[in-house]
Scaffold this motif. Structure first.
Motif, PDB file in Angstrom:
ATOM      1  N   TYR A  32      59.408 -95.904 -41.046  1.00 28.30           N
ATOM      2  CA  TYR A  32      58.532 -97.146 -41.662  1.00 28.30           C
ATOM      3  C   TYR A  32      57.667 -97.808 -40.703  1.00 28.30           C
ATOM      4  CZ  TYR A  32      62.641 -99.447 -39.476  1.00 28.30           C
ATOM      5  OH  TYR A  32      63.719 -99.744 -38.513  1.00 28.30           O
ATOM      6  N   CYS A  33      57.008 -98.771 -41.232  1.00 31.57           N
ATOM      7  CA  CYS A  33      55.921 -99.460 -40.412  1.00 31.57           C
ATOM      8  C   CYS A  33      56.737-100.753 -39.731  1.00 31.57           C
ATOM      9  CB  CYS A  33      54.638 -99.879 -41.244  1.00 31.57           C
ATOM     10  SG  CYS A  33      53.702-101.111 -40.389  1.00 31.57           S
ATOM     11  N   PRO A  34      56.801-100.668 -38.625  1.00 30.55           N
ATOM     12  CA  PRO A  34      57.758-101.835 -37.784  1.00 30.55           C
ATOM     13  C   PRO A  34      56.815-103.117 -37.782  1.00 30.55           C
ATOM     14  CG  PRO A  34      56.843-100.411 -36.275  1.00 30.55           C
ATOM     15  CD  PRO A  34      56.351 -99.752 -37.447  1.00 30.55           C
ATOM     16  N   ASN A  35      55.654-103.144 -38.270  1.00 30.59           N
ATOM     17  CA  ASN A  35      54.821-104.393 -38.518  1.00 30.59           C
ATOM     18  C   ASN A  35      55.159-105.107 -39.794  1.00 30.59           C
ATOM     19  OD1 ASN A  35      52.906-106.391 -37.704  1.00 30.59           O
ATOM     20  ND2 ASN A  35      51.398-105.208 -38.860  1.00 30.59           N
ATOM     21  N   CYS A  36      54.846-104.247 -40.972  1.00 31.19           N
ATOM     22  CA  CYS A  36      55.160-104.956 -42.439  1.00 31.19           C
ATOM     23  C   CYS A  36      56.072-104.248 -43.095  1.00 31.19           C
ATOM     24  CB  CYS A  36      53.463-104.863 -43.086  1.00 31.19           C
ATOM     25  SG  CYS A  36      53.383-103.236 -43.913  1.00 31.19           S
ATOM     26  N   GLY A  37      56.986-103.481 -42.663  1.00 29.97           N
ATOM     27  CA  GLY A  37      58.114-102.889 -43.311  1.00 29.97           C
ATOM     28  C   GLY A  37      57.829-101.825 -44.297  1.00 29.97           C
ATOM     29  N   ALA A  38      56.328-101.432 -44.546  1.00 28.25           N
ATOM     30  CA  ALA A  38      55.922-100.568 -45.346  1.00 28.25           C
ATOM     31  C   ALA A  38      56.843 -99.129 -45.311  1.00 28.25           C
ATOM     32  CB  ALA A  38      54.467-100.038 -45.243  1.00 28.25           C
ATOM     33  N   ALA A  39      57.316 -98.528 -46.251  1.00 30.55           N
ATOM     34  CA  ALA A  39      58.162 -97.433 -46.353  1.00 30.55           C
ATOM     35  C   ALA A  39      57.710 -96.316 -45.368  1.00 30.55           C
ATOM     36  CB  ALA A  39      58.912 -96.850 -47.589  1.00 30.55           C
ATOM     37  N   PHE A  54      48.858 -94.424 -38.675  1.00 32.53           N
ATOM     38  CA  PHE A  54      48.244 -95.738 -39.319  1.00 32.53           C
ATOM     39  C   PHE A  54      49.147 -96.381 -40.623  1.00 32.53           C
ATOM     40  CE2 PHE A  54      45.881 -95.020 -43.086  1.00 32.53           C
ATOM     41  CZ  PHE A  54      45.674 -93.621 -43.039  1.00 32.53           C
ATOM     42  N   CYS A  55      49.302 -97.574 -40.694  1.00 32.36           N
ATOM     43  CA  CYS A  55      49.827 -97.943 -41.881  1.00 32.36           C
ATOM     44  C   CYS A  55      48.945 -98.452 -42.842  1.00 32.36           C
ATOM     45  CB  CYS A  55      50.793 -99.204 -41.546  1.00 32.36           C
ATOM     46  SG  CYS A  55      51.383-100.042 -42.756  1.00 32.36           S
ATOM     47  N   ALA A  56      49.162 -98.003 -44.075  1.00 31.74           N
ATOM     48  CA  ALA A  56      47.876 -98.044 -45.209  1.00 31.74           C
ATOM     49  C   ALA A  56      47.778 -99.388 -45.786  1.00 31.74           C
ATOM     50  CB  ALA A  56      48.158 -97.133 -46.326  1.00 31.74           C
ATOM     51  N   LEU A  57      49.162-100.057 -45.502  1.00 32.70           N
ATOM     52  CA  LEU A  57      49.097-101.553 -45.763  1.00 32.70           C
ATOM     53  C   LEU A  57      48.538-102.547 -44.917  1.00 32.70           C
ATOM     54  CD1 LEU A  57      50.421-101.919 -48.651  1.00 32.70           C
ATOM     55  CD2 LEU A  57      52.597-102.720 -47.530  1.00 32.70           C
ATOM     56  N   CYS A  58      49.097-102.535 -43.771  1.00 33.66           N
ATOM     57  CA  CYS A  58      48.624-103.414 -42.709  1.00 33.66           C
ATOM     58  C   CYS A  58      47.541-103.117 -41.610  1.00 33.66           C
ATOM     59  CB  CYS A  58      49.956-104.110 -42.111  1.00 33.66           C
ATOM     60  SG  CYS A  58      50.741-103.002 -41.155  1.00 33.66           S
ATOM     61  N   ARG A  59      47.361-101.763 -41.787  1.00 33.73           N
ATOM     62  CA  ARG A  59      46.585-101.072 -41.058  1.00 33.73           C
ATOM     63  C   ARG A  59      46.792-101.009 -39.259  1.00 33.73           C
ATOM     64  NH1 ARG A  59      44.280 -98.551 -44.624  1.00 33.73           N
ATOM     65  NH2 ARG A  59      42.808 -97.941 -43.117  1.00 33.73           N
TER      66      ARG A  59
HETATM   67 ZN   LIG Z   1      52.372-101.873 -41.832  1.00 32.78          ZN
END
Ligand SMILES: [Zn+2]
Length: 257
Positions: A32-39, A54-59
């Motif tokens: 998961y993304c440790p920055n925003c928690g996206a799965a 990359f995280c699609a949610l928080c970039r």
């Molecule tokens: Zn994220």
């Protein structure tokens, strides 16, 4: 989070090439993304110069280094000049360090160093490659893990145990304030955080931290006012909830979570 590599992948032979395929796939499937928690986080198309995911949610962007052994004090990384140039960029990647068990084909440790801990002092220039090398003269870098405070080493998996996601996200959030600052300010804050960690107790006095005055003076030879500078960092860290002032000249680290 499942720690084993999927069997549908390429057979594991001896090459690091295969290991790369296994570990990248595992990160894409399980992390998961440790920055925003996206799965989930996504892979960049191949040959992206510095980042792998990359995280699609928080970039947030991430680089992955993986190996069979636990990472030591220095981690070999990419081109020195590129690493330095990218330090100040907003898309500088955070660093995942993954180590796996070659027999079990499963992940043992996964740590992330958030990008805000990347300052010039943790990147070391390597010797240029020999003239006989294919890329003669190319200069790589080391990441000096031993120069990163422990609050900047966040385990998602430790000794084969996935860590609670909420704890990971909380530890990440705790030092996000560093992102608001430029490299120079961050450098001072990180050095003082390391001194506080070296004291090794949750409560400490101003004298405990002033004991690092000569150490900090060596790191910052142009600064003639190291004690006031230390006080300023402690105030900043208090304002950001990293520590609290208990009474005059005495401090307490706030819990990590
Ligand atoms: Zn994220």
């Amino acid at each position: 989070m499942k720690l084993g590599f999927e069997e549908t992948q390429l057979p594991y032979t001896s090459g690091t090439q295969n290991a790369r395929v296994w570990t990248e796939r595992w990160v894409r499937d399980q992390v998961y993304c440790p920055n925003c928690g996206a799965a989930k986080i996504n892979s960049f198309p191949n040959n992206s110069p510095l980042a792998d995911f990359f995280c699609a949610l928080c970039r947030e962007e991430f680089e992955l280094k993986s190996g069979k052994r636990t990472f030591g004090p220095k981690v070999v990384d990419g081109a020195f000049r590129t690493k330095c140039d990218r330090l100040a960029a907003s898309n500088n990647p955070s660093l995942f360090l993954l180590n796996y068990d070659r027999k079990q084909l499963s992940v043992v440790n996964l740590m992330v160093v958030p990008k805000h801990f990347f300052v010039r002092k943790i990147i070391e220039e390597r010797k240029p490659l020999a003239p006989t090398a294919r890329r003669a003269g190319w200069i790589g870098s080391y990441i000096l893990l031993n120069q990163v405070p422990s609050s900047g080493k966040i385990f998602l998996v430790r000794d084969g145990q996935p860590q609670p996601k909420e704890a990971v996200l909380a530890q990440w959030r705790k030092t996000l304030f560093l992102r608001e600052e430029g490299l120079e300010v961050r450098g001072w804050l990180i050095e003082v955080m390391k001194c506080v960690e070296t004291i090794g107790r949750p409560e400490f006095s101003i004298d405990d931290i002033y004991a690092f005055e000569s150490h900090l003076s060596r790191l910052y030879p142009d600064n003639q006012n190291v004690k006031p500078k230390i006080l300023q960092q402690l105030q900043y860290l208090r304002d950001r909830g990293y520590l609290e002032f208990v009474s005059r000249g005495s401090y307490r680290l706030l819990s990590r979570i």
